[in-house]
Design an enzyme around this catalytic site. Structure first.
Site, mmCIF file in Angstrom:
data_model
loop_
_atom_site.group_PDB
_atom_site.id
_atom_site.type_symbol
_atom_site.label_atom_id
_atom_site.label_comp_id
_atom_site.label_asym_id
_atom_site.label_seq_id
_atom_site.Cartn_x
_atom_site.Cartn_y
_atom_site.Cartn_z
ATOM 1 C CB SER A 179 -0.967 0.074 1.146
ATOM 2 O OG SER A 179 -1.941 0.862 1.085
ATOM 3 C CG ASP A 203 -3.733 -3.123 -4.235
ATOM 4 O OD1 ASP A 203 -3.755 -3.221 -5.525
ATOM 5 O OD2 ASP A 203 -4.818 -2.949 -3.775
ATOM 6 N NE ARG A 215 2.636 6.345 -10.424
ATOM 7 C CZ ARG A 215 1.388 6.043 -11.461
ATOM 8 N NH1 ARG A 215 0.646 7.121 -11.541
ATOM 9 N NH2 ARG A 215 1.257 4.869 -12.120
ATOM 10 C CG ASP A 220 11.583 3.688 -7.865
ATOM 11 O OD1 ASP A 220 12.194 4.622 -8.313
ATOM 12 O OD2 ASP A 220 10.479 3.824 -7.411
ATOM 13 C CG HIS A 265 -5.363 -2.613 -0.153
ATOM 14 N ND1 HIS A 265 -4.770 -2.370 -1.164
ATOM 15 C CD2 HIS A 265 -5.021 -1.988 0.733
ATOM 16 C CE1 HIS A 265 -3.851 -1.554 -0.948
ATOM 17 N NE2 HIS A 265 -3.985 -1.256 0.408
#
Length: 327
Positions: A179, A203, A215, A220, A265
């Site tokens: 999350s 997720d 984000r 990355d 989720h």
């Protein structure tokens, strides 16, 4: 008849398929669960508490908690700029290092931390570092979002320090976040210059992240993977591709056996934990999100998740799962 068919397909596409770069519209007030599953009403237009954010930037309050096969239940605290805390611990630079970052209103004891920690340690002798960033995560949701980049950079700086003290190579590091934690590990990977072997977003959070430059993104890490399980227009997940490879179990919006967004989720880390032990969760590559939604993918295959530090792959993938473990 042909015109009607085209119209129906257009309507289906508009409402059922999350476009890769869409700007999803959340209501101002939404319900977001904490680490224990309790729902909290969040005002997405509330101004973040910049005092909390600036305090994190000045003096990181992150905790880095080490678990190994020598201490599976009680953690050892590792501290940045304190070499003795590392050299006197059970950290073994010869073993892979797995970092786990929780989400909003959570801490070291909330899922996915125990589930993933146990799955990894049952599978192999690894260093598990649980990032506890509760000082920021326990703030309002907009404040936590604003604090994510600083928390992530702090984690990246800690891993740089860990490397300098022990020689633990970046190509044996796997950063995993759930999350909001997915965006945390993305920022950590960015701080490392994309050198971490793997970055996995479970997720990744959606509210306030669609157009957020902080984000998680594909640069990355050496290999960046997203697992999307609650990406509907009102879902908690971002619902669009973020990595080299992005998996959309059961279409990425709702999961078998789930009646709530929270269940959808959480299924991201449950599936990932299952993938560490089992090998049957395999995605089929899709050409676009329409194929993902319609379950018409016919491309090459790639396993979801797992602990392979040399994993490679790219594109969109769909797989269908069962309703209970091991899915």
């Amino acid at each position: 008849m042909k015109t009607l068919l085209c119209l129906c397909l257009a309507v289906y596409t508009a409402f059922a398929v999350p476009l890769e770069n869409e700007k999803r519209q959340y209501s101002r007030f939404i319900q977001i669960p904490d680490g224990d599953g309790l729902l909290h009403t969040v005002d997405l237009e509330e101004q973040p508490d910049m005092g909390v954010v600036e305090a994190e930037l000045r003096n990181s309050n992150n905790q880095y908690l080490l678990y190994t096969r020598r201490n599976t239940l009680l953690s050892q605290t590792l501290r940045i700029n304190n070499a003795n805390s590392i050299t006197s611990s059970n950290f073994n630079a010869q073993n892979p290092t797995v970092v786990i970052a929780h989400g909003w209103l959570s801490n070291q004891n909330t899922n996915p931390n125990p589930i993933l920690r146990n799955a990894f340690l049952r599978k192999a002798d690894v260093n598990i570092i649980v990032l506890d960033w509760r000082r920021v995560a326990m703030s309002t949701y907009p404040t936590a979002v604003a604090g994510v980049p600083g928390v992530g950079r702090g984690l990246g700086q800690f891993l740089n320090f860990l490397n300098s003290v022990t020689g633990a190579p970046f190509n044996t590091m796997h950063l995993i976040g759930f999350s909001l934690g997915a965006h945390v590990v993305g920022n950590a990977g960015r701080e490392l210059g994309g050198r971490a072997a793997r970055v996995t977003g479970l997720d990744p959070a959606g509210p306030l992240w669609q157009l957020n430059s902080n984000r998680l993104r594909r640069t990355d890490g050496v290999y960046v993977e997203g697992i999307h399980t609650d990406g509907s227009t009102i879902g908690l997940g971002i619902g669009s591709a973020v990595g080299d490879a992005d998996f959309f179990p059961n279409g990425g919006n709702s999961q078998p056996g789930c009646l709530t967004s929270l269940c959808n989720h959480n299924r991201a880390y449950e599936l990932f934990a299952a993938s560490i032990t089992h090998t049957h969760l395999v995605g089929t590559q899709c050409s676009n999100m329409l194929q993902v939604s319609a379950n018409t993918c016919r491309g090459s295959t790639l396993p979801l998740g797992n602990d392979n530090l040399n994993k490679q792959g790219s594109g969109l993938y769909r797989l269908n799962t069962r309703r209970s473990y091991p899915y």
